[in-house]
Design an enzyme around this catalytic site. Structure first.
Site, PDB file in Angstrom:
ATOM      1  N   ASP A   1       0.800  -1.071  -0.101  1.00 48.42           N
ATOM      2  CA  ASP A   1      -0.090   0.100   0.062  1.00 48.42           C
ATOM      3  C   ASP A   1       0.939   1.084   0.026  1.00 48.42           C
ATOM      4  O   ASP A   1       1.895   1.224   0.789  1.00 48.42           O
ATOM      5  CB  ASP A   1      -0.901  -0.074   1.153  1.00 48.42           C
TER       6      ASP A   1
ATOM      7  N   GLN B   1     -14.340   2.713   2.009  1.00 51.31           N
ATOM      8  CA  GLN B   1     -13.655   2.172   0.722  1.00 51.31           C
ATOM      9  C   GLN B   1     -13.397   3.526  -0.223  1.00 51.31           C
ATOM     10  O   GLN B   1     -14.277   4.347  -0.408  1.00 51.31           O
ATOM     11  CB  GLN B   1     -14.568   1.274   0.052  1.00 51.31           C
TER      12      GLN B   1
ATOM     13  N   HIS C   1     -10.598  -5.327  -2.288  1.00 52.05           N
ATOM     14  CA  HIS C   1      -9.180  -5.781  -1.667  1.00 52.05           C
ATOM     15  C   HIS C   1      -9.301  -6.008  -0.367  1.00 52.05           C
ATOM     16  O   HIS C   1     -10.332  -5.775   0.500  1.00 52.05           O
ATOM     17  CB  HIS C   1      -8.464  -4.552  -1.928  1.00 52.05           C
ATOM     18  N   PHE C   2      -8.343  -6.713   0.315  1.00 51.57           N
ATOM     19  CA  PHE C   2      -8.181  -7.114   1.461  1.00 51.57           C
ATOM     20  C   PHE C   2      -6.911  -6.271   2.007  1.00 51.57           C
ATOM     21  O   PHE C   2      -5.756  -6.308   1.183  1.00 51.57           O
ATOM     22  CB  PHE C   2      -7.811  -8.518   2.130  1.00 51.57           C
ATOM     23  N   HIS C   3      -6.991  -5.454   3.112  1.00 51.70           N
ATOM     24  CA  HIS C   3      -5.670  -5.020   3.563  1.00 51.70           C
ATOM     25  C   HIS C   3      -5.014  -5.952   4.632  1.00 51.70           C
ATOM     26  O   HIS C   3      -5.650  -6.533   5.474  1.00 51.70           O
ATOM     27  CB  HIS C   3      -6.071  -3.519   4.561  1.00 51.70           C
TER      28      HIS C   3
HETATM   29  P1  AMP Z   1      -9.908   1.153   0.696  1.00 58.39           P
HETATM   30  O1  AMP Z   1     -10.089   2.654   1.107  1.00 58.39           O
HETATM   31  O2  AMP Z   1      -9.943   0.018   1.505  1.00 58.39           O
HETATM   32  O3  AMP Z   1     -10.593   1.298  -0.696  1.00 58.39           O
HETATM   33  O4  AMP Z   1      -8.267   1.252   0.159  1.00 58.39           O
HETATM   34  C1  AMP Z   1      -7.330   1.661  -0.747  1.00 58.39           C
HETATM   35  C2  AMP Z   1      -5.976   1.465  -0.414  1.00 58.39           C
HETATM   36  O5  AMP Z   1      -5.383   1.485  -1.704  1.00 58.39           O
HETATM   37  C3  AMP Z   1      -5.626   2.746   0.550  1.00 58.39           C
HETATM   38  O6  AMP Z   1      -5.239   2.154   1.695  1.00 58.39           O
HETATM   39  C4  AMP Z   1      -4.610   3.561  -0.391  1.00 58.39           C
HETATM   40  O7  AMP Z   1      -3.594   3.827   0.195  1.00 58.39           O
HETATM   41  C5  AMP Z   1      -4.297   2.325  -1.404  1.00 58.39           C
HETATM   42  N1  AMP Z   1      -3.754   2.759  -2.858  1.00 58.39           N
HETATM   43  C6  AMP Z   1      -4.320   3.768  -3.387  1.00 58.39           C
HETATM   44  N2  AMP Z   1      -3.453   3.987  -4.588  1.00 58.39           N
HETATM   45  C7  AMP Z   1      -2.881   2.914  -4.470  1.00 58.39           C
HETATM   46  C8  AMP Z   1      -1.743   2.574  -5.301  1.00 58.39           C
HETATM   47  N3  AMP Z   1      -1.513   2.957  -6.745  1.00 58.39           N
HETATM   48  N4  AMP Z   1      -0.705   1.716  -5.063  1.00 58.39           N
HETATM   49  C9  AMP Z   1      -0.765   0.918  -3.737  1.00 58.39           C
HETATM   50  N5  AMP Z   1      -1.913   1.294  -3.069  1.00 58.39           N
HETATM   51  C10 AMP Z   1      -2.552   2.156  -3.383  1.00 58.39           C
END
Ligand code: AMP
Length: 143
Positions: free
Chosen positions: A37, A101, A107-109
């Site tokens: 991330d 989101q 996706h899973f964190h």
């Molecule tokens: P969510 O808020 O659960 O949709 O998480 C999306 C995640 O994607 C966030 O933690 C962002 O920091 C991450 N993110 C956004 N753009 C990128 C990218 N280009 N590469 C890696 N992580 C990203």
């Protein structure tokens, strides 16, 4: 963004899967991808996605996709645990903007937690890509 809607093929993760955007990858196969991330909430924060599914969130996901994804998530948790020795690992997944989101590709964190270290704020500080590459190599070496 609501819980319901159509999949946007131009979302950031779709671009990463197509190779139109860079990502610091940890592991992948023909079905799943784990990568760092860029706004990590802790050291070693990874994301795990399906490379084939058009699910925006958990509600859209096919059982087979979910099986693969949770298996890959477990693999990511095991690797980060072995590589970085966190005291705990948090796994989270958000559905819809009000739930947090921001990218509408399921996706899973995987967020390692370290004793005494508070969780960073979601999407707050961008990491140095070179630092992420070092972490990714270390985690990948523990697979
Ligand atoms: P969510 O808020 O659960 O949709 O998480 C999306 C995640 O994607 C966030 O933690 C962002 O920091 C991450 N993110 C956004 N753009 C990128 C990218 N280009 N590469 C890696 N992580 C990203």
């Amino acid at each position: 963004m609501s819980l319901h809607g159509t999949y946007d093929s131009d979302n950031i993760f779709a671009k990463i899967i197509r190779g139109d955007m860079p990502a610091v990858k940890v592991f992948e196969d023909d079905q799943v991808l784990a990568f760092m991330d860029v706004f990590p909430q802790s050291r070693g924060h990874m994301l795990v996605i399906s490379k084939t599914s058009k699910a925006r969130n958990l509600l859209d996901a096919e059982a087979k996709t979910l099986g693969r994804l949770i298996g890959a998530t477990q693999k990511a948790v095991a690797a980060v645990t072995a590589a970085l020795k966190p005291d705990g690992v948090m796994v989270s997944q958000f559905n819809g903007a009000p739930a947090g989101q921001t990218v509408f590709h399921l996706h899973f964190h995987v967020i390692p937690r370290y004793e005494g270290e508070p969780l960073g704020r979601h999407g707050e500080a961008m990491a140095d890509v070179e630092d992420l590459k070092v972490l990714a190599e270390k985690i990948a070496a523990a697979l």
